[in-house]
Design an enzyme around this catalytic site. Structure first.
Site, PDB file in Angstrom:
ATOM      1  N   GLU A   1      -4.497   3.147   6.169  1.00 35.28           N
ATOM      2  CA  GLU A   1      -4.744   3.018   4.770  1.00 35.28           C
ATOM      3  C   GLU A   1      -5.096   4.554   3.920  1.00 35.28           C
ATOM      4  O   GLU A   1      -5.011   4.679   2.924  1.00 35.28           O
ATOM      5  CB  GLU A   1      -5.683   1.652   4.137  1.00 35.28           C
ATOM      6  CG  GLU A   1      -5.284   1.237   3.003  1.00 35.28           C
ATOM      7  CD  GLU A   1      -5.580  -0.156   2.607  1.00 35.28           C
ATOM      8  OE1 GLU A   1      -6.051  -0.179   1.251  1.00 35.28           O
ATOM      9  OE2 GLU A   1      -5.516  -0.762   3.490  1.00 35.28           O
TER      10      GLU A   1
ATOM     11  N   SER B   1     -11.572  -0.663   3.685  1.00 38.16           N
ATOM     12  CA  SER B   1     -10.592  -0.791   4.994  1.00 38.16           C
ATOM     13  C   SER B   1      -9.759   0.019   5.669  1.00 38.16           C
ATOM     14  O   SER B   1      -9.233   1.055   4.231  1.00 38.16           O
ATOM     15  CB  SER B   1      -9.392  -2.178   4.230  1.00 38.16           C
ATOM     16  OG  SER B   1      -9.931  -2.806   4.011  1.00 38.16           O
TER      17      SER B   1
ATOM     18  N   ARG C   1       0.947  -1.131   0.061  1.00 35.88           N
ATOM     19  CA  ARG C   1       0.083   0.449  -0.067  1.00 35.88           C
ATOM     20  C   ARG C   1       0.673   1.426  -0.225  1.00 35.88           C
ATOM     21  O   ARG C   1       0.782   2.292   0.728  1.00 35.88           O
ATOM     22  CB  ARG C   1      -0.981  -0.242   0.987  1.00 35.88           C
ATOM     23  CG  ARG C   1      -2.190  -1.001   0.997  1.00 35.88           C
ATOM     24  CD  ARG C   1      -3.021  -1.418   0.033  1.00 35.88           C
ATOM     25  NE  ARG C   1      -3.402  -2.627   0.420  1.00 35.88           N
ATOM     26  CZ  ARG C   1      -3.127  -3.745  -0.036  1.00 35.88           C
ATOM     27  NH1 ARG C   1      -2.187  -3.429  -0.914  1.00 35.88           N
ATOM     28  NH2 ARG C   1      -3.937  -4.858  -0.094  1.00 35.88           N
TER      29      ARG C   1
END
Length: 338
Positions: free
Chosen positions: A334, A238, A164
């Site tokens: 995130e 998420s 990520r």
């Protein structure tokens, strides 16, 4: 180019937060991007690019310029017996691009079905799901350099992809505006069904012969069964990254939590599920007024209605502290906090 002032972002973020931005505009071509960066409002205020608004949490009024990327288009650049190279506008919806690839029988992105957001945001975040990441199909991207206005090309190695992560979240953040992404896709599928519940879902759906469409439908079914629809409940998918910890810590935690799963993440490292940690810390299904943690997926923080960006961020910090205290593991957002 129209610059709007005191513009509500309510319809442009999936959390459904009603914060305003001091200035707002959109771009639909490379030329418009190059024009925008010369504008006085751009040069004298902070700015941020906004794609689908699915990976951002606004916690206050943005005292700058929000630019929505609406650069569209798909172009087949070249192909050989094994691969195709396709260039896609940064403003294209990611899931629409996935469905287009499946229609063309181009393999590589089917496991990333239904990830919210835009194509241009995909390499910034190095999006991924069910054993596949953006970096696995990435060839290059073009971006306008803010300082010079020149169009620059970034190849795979240039982007320094991580979990990520990419240079566009680090030293290159705010210095470039991504305008298109080129993907290298396979004509012959290499089906990946080992991650998560894909294989089990395929069996439940009675799939006997694997296909790109079958994989995508299985992934979509799994995601829809676990993740709330932003059109119904405000959320950003998420909220936290899955943490990577040492093998020694993982083995120690497994003694107390034998059901804790892990995936190899390099020498001496294991990636574990942040959702499991949050669930075990007692947060799954938690509700505090109009915000909370989703009842089916502890990774997802939700907004049940109202302008609650700041409150959601405070809840996230409480969850981080709770997980750190219970497990000795730090979990990072995130979602981008603005």
């Amino acid at each position: 180019m129209t610059i709007k002032t005191n513009f509500s972002l309510l319809g442009l973020n999936t959390f459904g937060v009603a914060e305003e931005t001091a200035f707002f505009t959109s771009v639909s071509s490379v030329a418009e991007v190059q024009q925008l960066i010369k504008e006085e409002v751009y040069q004298s205020h902070p700015s941020m690019m906004l794609g689908g608004g699915s990976n951002v949490l606004f916690t206050e009024r943005y005292e700058g310029l929000v630019v929505q990327n609406q650069i569209r288009g798909r172009e087949l650049l070249q192909e050989d017996e094994e691969h195709v190279w396709v260039k896609v506008g940064a403003g294209e919806v990611w899931h629409d691009f996935v469905l287009y690839c499946i229609e063309q029988n181009w393999a590589g992105v089917e496991n990333m079905s239904l990830i919210p957001g835009s194509v241009g945001a995909a390499p910034i975040q190095n999006i991924g799901a069910y054993g596949v990441e953006l970096k696995d199909v990435f060839e290059s991207l073009e971006a306008v350099e803010v300082e010079s206005g020149e169009l620059k090309t970034f190849h795979h190695a240039d982007c320094e992809f991580g979990y990520r992560d990419s240079i566009f979240k680090r030293w290159a953040k705010g210095k470039f505006i991504i305008v298109n992404v080129t993907f290298k896709l396979n004509k012959r599928p290499n089906f990946n069904t080992t991650y998560g519940a894909i294989q089990q879902t395929l069996e439940e759906q009675g799939v006997r012969e694997l296909s790109l469409k079958a994989i995508a439908e299985a992934v979509i079914h799994i995601r829809q069964s676990k993740l709330p629809d932003p059109a119904e409940i405000g959320n950003g998918g998420s909220f936290f990254k899955n943490p990577v910890i040492s093998t020694a810590l993982f083995e120690s935690l497994q003694q107390d939590y034998p059901q804790m799963g892990g995936y190899p993440a390099g020498v001496g490292k294991v990636k574990i599920a942040a959702g499991f940690l949050i669930d075990q810390a007692g947060w799954k299904g938690y509700r505090e007024g109009n915000i909370g943690v989703h009842e089916k997926q502890a990774l997802v923080l939700v907004n049940f209605g109202g302008n609650n960006g700041k409150a959601i961020y405070q809840l996230a910090k409480k969850i981080q502290a709770s997980v750190l205290e219970k497990f000795g593991v730090e979990i990072e957002p995130e979602v981008n906090i603005i």
